[in-house]
Scaffold this active site. Structure first.
Site, PDB file in Angstrom:
ATOM      1  N   HIS A  33      -2.279 -12.878   2.215  1.00  0.00           N
ATOM      2  CA  HIS A  33      -1.646 -12.584   3.452  1.00  0.00           C
ATOM      3  C   HIS A  33      -2.599 -13.556   4.548  1.00  0.00           C
ATOM      4  O   HIS A  33      -3.546 -13.266   5.785  1.00  0.00           O
ATOM      5  CB  HIS A  33      -1.649 -11.497   3.898  1.00  0.00           C
ATOM      6  CG  HIS A  33      -2.622 -10.205   4.231  1.00  0.00           C
ATOM      7  ND1 HIS A  33      -4.196 -10.403   4.241  1.00  0.00           N
ATOM      8  CD2 HIS A  33      -2.704  -9.265   3.918  1.00  0.00           C
ATOM      9  CE1 HIS A  33      -4.610  -9.367   3.804  1.00  0.00           C
ATOM     10  NE2 HIS A  33      -4.221  -8.701   3.674  1.00  0.00           N
ATOM     11  N   ASP A  44       2.254  -6.608   3.057  1.00  0.00           N
ATOM     12  CA  ASP A  44       1.374  -5.844   2.898  1.00  0.00           C
ATOM     13  C   ASP A  44       2.201  -4.377   3.304  1.00  0.00           C
ATOM     14  O   ASP A  44       1.372  -4.151   4.494  1.00  0.00           O
ATOM     15  CB  ASP A  44       0.231  -6.429   3.960  1.00  0.00           C
ATOM     16  CG  ASP A  44      -0.267  -5.612   4.437  1.00  0.00           C
ATOM     17  OD1 ASP A  44      -1.466  -5.057   2.863  1.00  0.00           O
ATOM     18  OD2 ASP A  44      -1.146  -5.893   5.117  1.00  0.00           O
ATOM     19  N   HIS A  58       1.190  -1.233   0.020  1.00  0.00           N
ATOM     20  CA  HIS A  58      -0.117   0.339   0.092  1.00  0.00           C
ATOM     21  C   HIS A  58       0.679   1.153   0.186  1.00  0.00           C
ATOM     22  O   HIS A  58       1.634   1.549   1.042  1.00  0.00           O
ATOM     23  CB  HIS A  58      -0.958   0.097   1.771  1.00  0.00           C
ATOM     24  CG  HIS A  58      -1.598  -1.493   1.397  1.00  0.00           C
ATOM     25  ND1 HIS A  58      -2.975  -0.881   1.091  1.00  0.00           N
ATOM     26  CD2 HIS A  58      -1.760  -2.109   1.951  1.00  0.00           C
ATOM     27  CE1 HIS A  58      -3.680  -2.668   1.355  1.00  0.00           C
ATOM     28  NE2 HIS A  58      -3.268  -2.743   1.705  1.00  0.00           N
TER      29      HIS A  58
HETATM   30  O1  DOR Z   1      -3.380  -3.944   8.200  1.00  0.00           O
HETATM   31  C1  DOR Z   1      -3.713  -2.939   6.989  1.00  0.00           C
HETATM   32  N1  DOR Z   1      -3.156  -2.466   6.494  1.00  0.00           N
HETATM   33  N2  DOR Z   1      -3.979  -4.190   6.466  1.00  0.00           N
HETATM   34  C2  DOR Z   1      -4.594  -3.907   4.882  1.00  0.00           C
HETATM   35  O2  DOR Z   1      -4.970  -5.073   4.553  1.00  0.00           O
HETATM   36  C3  DOR Z   1      -4.800  -2.927   4.513  1.00  0.00           C
HETATM   37  C4  DOR Z   1      -3.532  -1.634   5.218  1.00  0.00           C
HETATM   38  C5  DOR Z   1      -3.757  -0.349   5.044  1.00  0.00           C
HETATM   39  O3  DOR Z   1      -3.796   0.524   3.529  1.00  0.00           O
HETATM   40  O4  DOR Z   1      -3.501   0.459   6.139  1.00  0.00           O
END
Ligand code: DOR
Length: 443
Positions: free
Chosen positions: A235, A306, A67
């Site tokens: 994940h 992730d 992300h």
């Molecule tokens: O912990 C997470 N944060 N899992 C996700 O799937 C989204 C992500 C985020 O975009 O902050």
């Protein structure tokens, strides 16, 4: 400045496609690997020599779930800072998720991200298209994309697909790969109510429990059977889901695990507090053990970080206002190589899980092996020395890591993206640019 005239990397221990280490010279030309030989002749002017005796040459890492926050959330990260972190971590390609602002749910948003990455990213890039209740019509025609991303839970707004009808609609239409964040939103809501008056981040793992993950994974597995649809489970975090896949894992289903779920568990809340908060949450030590076994036995196919950066100020908010997510791209390779050096797995397995297997799963051509004709996405690592994770070394804009203080080996010394040196002994070359990835996935 990188001229891209070519490189000769001399006398590294090269991980060959057969999974063996051989001391070789490797020459690149343009963005490809030209040849490997015991000893290559002296090079032409303009070709850079990289002495690599004592270092190990691996295929560059493909991180298939990150992300990177651009557009819209650049106070946390952007494509430049994230790709600098990739270069430091030996990550030469990434696949990025659609929960940016605006959401990546149509062709225009996808093209905007591709244009931003072309202008700013030091490494190669691809972007998922996010499923909503309203964009079924475009999900299979937008592109280029590695696939469709579904958030079954742990999401707000249009990207939350918690209605069975919408979910089934996505599986029923088209043939494109579907990557699923599998947590059952109804179960999460019910647990949140039941545990409403507890306020510790550890609660996170109790609310979004193993059952929430198992329910969702069971549901998408059934849909994938019904429609013979290529499914990737993002994940995977619980022993329960791994045990399910031991029973039933069709050839068209793949799964990934994060280094966090392999190396941290709920005991991490004691010293990390809400920095340990992510979705799906950290699990118990037994889950970790089963995930490792499933990875070693090929039930889990590959590794993704992730990478989900948030600022320290945001993370310091009291639970549940503290956002979920941890950064990961610049520590994943040394974390896993340290595991290999310590005997928990083999070096060739790490390279398979972090380079070759994601390339195969997403049909990314010419990546994930050090062999002539393949893309010159390479990482030269030092497996002789240990060096700690330190906040002041981090390239990610968020400036913290859940692994601060961990003493790791296998840090990248040089990272090469398409024949260009993007990370060179402690320094990023900000002029390097990656390319858009292409995808020819199996269906
Ligand atoms: O912990 C997470 N944060 N899992 C996700 O799937 C989204 C992500 C985020 O975009 O902050």
């Amino acid at each position: 400045m990188n001229s891209n005239a070519g490189l000769v990397i001399r006398q590294a221990q090269v991980l060959t496609p057969e999974g063996e280490l051989q001391r070789l010279d490797v020459q690149t030309e343009g963005h490809r690997i030209l040849r490997l030989a015991d000893h290559l002749p002296a090079v032409l002017p303009g070709v850079r020599e990289i002495p690599a005796q004592g270092l190990t040459l691996l295929p560059g890492v493909i991180d298939p779930q990150v992300h990177f926050r651009e557009p819209g959330l650049e106070h946390k990260e952007d494509l430049f800072t994230a790709s600098c972190a990739c270069a430091r971590g030996g990550v030469t390609s990434f696949l990025e998720m659609p929960n940016t602002r605006p959401l990546t749910t149509d062709q225009a948003a996808l093209e905007d991200k591709l244009a931003r990455a072309a202008a700013k990213s030091l490494v190669n890039y691809g972007f998922f298209i996010g499923a909503t209740a309203d964009n079924l019509a475009v999900l299979n025609s937008c592109g280029p994309t590695p696939g469709i991303k579904i958030f079954m839970g742990s999401m707000h707004g249009p990207l939350l697909v918690d209605q069975d009808q919408t979910l089934e609609g996505v599986f029923a239409q088209g043939r494109r790969l579907i990557a699923v964040h599998a947590e059952d939103q109804a179960r999460i809501a019910q647990r949140r109510q039941a545990l409403a008056d507890v306020y510790h981040p550890e609660l996170h793992s109790l609310i979004q429990d193993n059952e929430a993950a198992l329910l969702a994974t069971k549901k998408v597995l059934a849909l994938s059977h019904r429609y013979q649809r290529r499914l990737h489970i993002l994940h995977l975090s619980t022993a329960d889901e791994a045990e399910l896949l031991y029973q039933d894992k069709p050839a068209w289903v793949t799964a990934e695990v994060t280094p966090q779920h392999l190396l941290l568990d709920t005991t991490a809340y004691n010293y990390l507090g809400s920095l340990a908060q992510m979705n799906p949450p950290l699990r118990r030590p037994r889950d970790r053990a089963v995930l490792w076994q499933a990875l070693l036995e090929g039930i889990i196919d590959f590794i993704a970080t992730d990478h989900a950066p948030h600022t320290l100020e945001e993370k310091a908010l009291p639970y549940p206002q503290s956002p979920s997510g941890m950064p990961g791209v610049e520590t994943s390779l040394p974390l896993m190589l340290t595991q290999a050096v310590q005997g928990h797995c083999r070096l060739s397995q790490v390279a398979h899980w972090m380079s070759r297997a994601p390339a195969l799963a997403y049909g990314i051509p010419n990546k994930g092996l050090v062999t002539p004709g393949y893309d010159a996405d390479l990482v030269l690592v030092d497996l002789e020395h240990y060096y700690p994770v330190r906040p002041q070394d981090l390239q990610t804009k968020c400036g913290w890591s859940p692994f601060t203080g961990w003493n790791l080996t296998g840090w990248p010394v040089v990272t090469v993206v398409g024949g260009q040196v993007a990370w060179d002994q402690g320094r990023v070359d900000p002029t390097v640019r990656g390319r858009p990835l292409s995808f020819n996935p199996r269906e």
